[in-house]
Scaffold this motif. Structure first.
Motif, short mmCIF file in Angstrom:
data_model
loop_
_atom_site.label_atom_id
_atom_site.label_comp_id
_atom_site.label_asym_id
_atom_site.label_seq_id
_atom_site.Cartn_x
_atom_site.Cartn_y
_atom_site.Cartn_z
N ILE A 199 50.88 -6.13 -2.30
CA ILE A 199 50.22 -5.79 -1.12
C ILE A 199 51.22 -5.25 -0.10
O ILE A 199 50.98 -4.33 0.69
CB ILE A 199 48.81 -6.37 -0.65
N ASP A 200 52.17 -6.21 0.24
CA ASP A 200 53.01 -6.03 1.25
C ASP A 200 53.81 -4.90 1.01
O ASP A 200 54.10 -3.95 1.92
CB ASP A 200 53.92 -7.21 1.44
N GLY A 201 54.27 -4.52 -0.35
CA GLY A 201 55.08 -3.34 -0.75
C GLY A 201 54.38 -2.01 -0.52
O GLY A 201 54.63 -0.89 -0.03
N GLY A 240 45.58 -3.70 8.75
CA GLY A 240 46.63 -3.90 7.96
C GLY A 240 46.55 -5.17 7.02
O GLY A 240 45.17 -5.82 7.15
N VAL A 241 47.28 -5.66 6.55
CA VAL A 241 47.26 -6.70 5.44
C VAL A 241 46.90 -7.90 6.06
O VAL A 241 47.41 -8.40 7.36
CB VAL A 241 48.70 -7.00 4.99
N ARG A 242 45.84 -8.48 5.65
CA ARG A 242 45.24 -9.68 6.02
C ARG A 242 45.24 -10.89 5.08
O ARG A 242 44.84 -10.34 3.85
CB ARG A 242 43.91 -9.71 6.87
N GLY A 274 42.52 -14.24 -1.26
CA GLY A 274 43.94 -13.21 -1.48
C GLY A 274 43.96 -12.61 -0.17
O GLY A 274 43.79 -13.06 0.76
N ARG A 275 44.57 -11.29 -0.48
CA ARG A 275 44.97 -10.31 0.76
C ARG A 275 44.53 -9.03 0.38
O ARG A 275 44.37 -8.62 -0.65
CB ARG A 275 46.40 -10.40 0.68
N VAL A 282 43.30 -4.59 -2.78
CA VAL A 282 43.11 -5.87 -2.67
C VAL A 282 44.35 -6.57 -3.59
O VAL A 282 44.57 -5.90 -4.62
CB VAL A 282 41.76 -6.30 -3.30
N GLN A 283 44.71 -7.73 -3.08
CA GLN A 283 45.75 -8.61 -4.11
C GLN A 283 45.03 -9.87 -4.25
O GLN A 283 45.11 -10.61 -3.07
CB GLN A 283 47.08 -8.57 -3.54
#
Length: 135
Positions: free
Chosen positions: A90-92, A107-109, A114-115, A130-131
């Motif tokens: 998810i960051d990538g 943004g990513v939370r 998960g995230r 979603v990750q």
């Protein structure tokens, strides 16, 4: 008996710009792009790389539908229910989407399971990437 979902339709304003967004900015693969006759609509489908059992159909109501039906469907562009997508990085993916100019709503939370992050397509439809945590 119903066995599985194979396609979900996203209404679009322009076939070429929608296809360019999904393939160029999101990295989806074009599965089908077929004319349904001279001057007629196009059947366009895309999916994430490696996914063979599900496709998004990019459908332009102005070319597929007529009259009030076309008007009603066109009014749903950018208003469709959120689609959930799976990520293994998810960051990538966040960095890639941001660099491609994709609108990021959230943004990513970090969440208990998960995230995730939320972004929009070129017409305003929302997607939840979603990750999940391992296990």
């Amino acid at each position: 008996m119903i066995r599985r979902v194979t396609h979900v339709t996203i209404y679009v304003k322009n076939d070429d710009e929608a296809l360019a967004f999904f393939t160029g900015k999101l990295g989806f693969q074009k599965k089908m792009d077929s004319s349904m006759g001279p001057g007629g609509p196009r059947w366009i489908t895309v999916s994430p790389p490696g996914q063979s059992d599900f496709e998004l159909t990019l459908l332009n109501p102005a070319t597929w539908l007529k009259g009030e039906e076309a008007s009603l469907a066109s009014g749903q562009i950018g208003q469709q229910p959120m689609i959930i997508l799976d990520s293994d990085d998810i960051d990538g993916d966040y960095r890639t989407l941001k660099a491609a100019g994709v609108t990021i709503d959230l943004g990513v939370r970090d969440l208990p399971w998960g995230r995730d992050l939320i972004f929009r397509d070129l017409y305003g439809n929302r997607y939840n990437l979603v990750q999940s945590k391992p296990g």
